[in-house]
Write a protein that holds these residues in place. Structure first.
Motif, PDB file in Angstrom:
ATOM      1  N   ASP A  18       0.882  -1.208  -0.088  1.00 41.55           N
ATOM      2  CA  ASP A  18      -0.205  -0.175  -0.136  1.00 41.55           C
ATOM      3  C   ASP A  18       0.843   1.188  -0.152  1.00 41.55           C
ATOM      4  OD1 ASP A  18      -2.344  -1.409  -0.077  1.00 41.55           O
ATOM      5  OD2 ASP A  18      -2.823  -1.115   2.037  1.00 41.55           O
ATOM      6  N   LYS A  19       1.794   1.509   0.760  1.00 45.36           N
ATOM      7  CA  LYS A  19       2.726   2.405   0.887  1.00 45.36           C
ATOM      8  C   LYS A  19       3.442   2.619  -0.711  1.00 45.36           C
ATOM      9  CE  LYS A  19       2.337   4.327   4.967  1.00 45.36           C
ATOM     10  NZ  LYS A  19       1.716   5.491   4.884  1.00 45.36           N
ATOM     11  N   LEU A  24       4.566   5.445  -5.591  1.00 49.08           N
ATOM     12  CA  LEU A  24       4.535   5.265  -6.882  1.00 49.08           C
ATOM     13  C   LEU A  24       3.444   6.517  -7.604  1.00 49.08           C
ATOM     14  CD1 LEU A  24       5.112   1.656  -7.833  1.00 49.08           C
ATOM     15  CD2 LEU A  24       6.762   3.513  -7.824  1.00 49.08           C
ATOM     16  N   ALA A  25       2.546   6.579  -7.025  1.00 48.63           N
ATOM     17  CA  ALA A  25       1.482   7.779  -7.565  1.00 48.63           C
ATOM     18  C   ALA A  25       2.153   8.928  -7.731  1.00 48.63           C
ATOM     19  CB  ALA A  25       0.291   7.934  -6.549  1.00 48.63           C
ATOM     20  N   TRP A  30       7.117   5.113 -13.278  1.00 46.11           N
ATOM     21  CA  TRP A  30       8.079   4.141 -12.552  1.00 46.11           C
ATOM     22  C   TRP A  30       7.186   3.050 -12.173  1.00 46.11           C
ATOM     23  CZ3 TRP A  30      13.203   4.137 -11.205  1.00 46.11           C
ATOM     24  CH2 TRP A  30      13.928   5.352 -11.445  1.00 46.11           C
ATOM     25  N   THR A  31       7.618   1.637 -12.248  1.00 52.87           N
ATOM     26  CA  THR A  31       6.745   0.627 -12.177  1.00 52.87           C
ATOM     27  C   THR A  31       7.593  -0.563 -11.062  1.00 52.87           C
ATOM     28  OG1 THR A  31       7.574  -0.456 -14.098  1.00 52.87           O
ATOM     29  CG2 THR A  31       5.825   0.961 -14.205  1.00 52.87           C
ATOM     30  N   ALA A  96      14.392   7.801  -6.873  1.00 51.64           N
ATOM     31  CA  ALA A  96      13.600   7.887  -8.060  1.00 51.64           C
ATOM     32  C   ALA A  96      13.017   9.381  -8.398  1.00 51.64           C
ATOM     33  CB  ALA A  96      12.577   7.037  -8.050  1.00 51.64           C
ATOM     34  N   ALA A  97      12.529   9.926  -7.306  1.00 51.26           N
ATOM     35  CA  ALA A  97      12.069  11.361  -7.483  1.00 51.26           C
ATOM     36  C   ALA A  97      13.307  12.289  -7.878  1.00 51.26           C
ATOM     37  CB  ALA A  97      11.462  11.864  -6.201  1.00 51.26           C
TER      38      ALA A  97
END
Length: 104
Positions: A18-19, A24-25, A30-31, A96-97
């Motif tokens: 869930d986190k 990822l939202a 990004w997957t 990633a950000a």
């Protein structure tokens, strides 16, 4: 606080599914793939691809958190995972950000 403004911390725990979905939202493209998150980036030529790779390496060095990268002439795939945690942690999403900020 925005992901790209945060910094990696040692011992970050594994994210729950869930986190991970929540993080990822905030990271378009990004997957989750196995125990990591990944994204491919395309470039006009090899010079631009390597410039991007070097910029990612600078982020990795500053955060002391290092991705796997697959580099081709006009594209690069970045994959983040925290091996000591056995999967994706907040550190991976932070990095990633930061890569997203480079690519913008």
């Amino acid at each position: 606080r925005a992901l790209a403004a945060q910094h990696c911390r040692p011992g970050a725990p594994l994210l729950t599914s869930d986190k991970l979905r929540e993080q990822l939202a905030c990271l378009p493209g990004w997957t989750p793939t196995g125990n990591r998150i990944e994204k491919g980036y395309g470039f006009a030529d090899y010079h631009r691809t390597i410039a991007f790779v070097n910029a990612v390496a600078s982020v990795a060095h500053a955060e002391d958190h290092h991705p796997d990268m697959v580099v081709h002439y006009d594209r690069c795939t970045i994959a983040w995972s925290t091996h000591s945690a056995g999967g994706v942690t907040l550190n991976d999403c932070i990095c990633a950000a930061k890569v997203e900020a480079l690519a913008a």
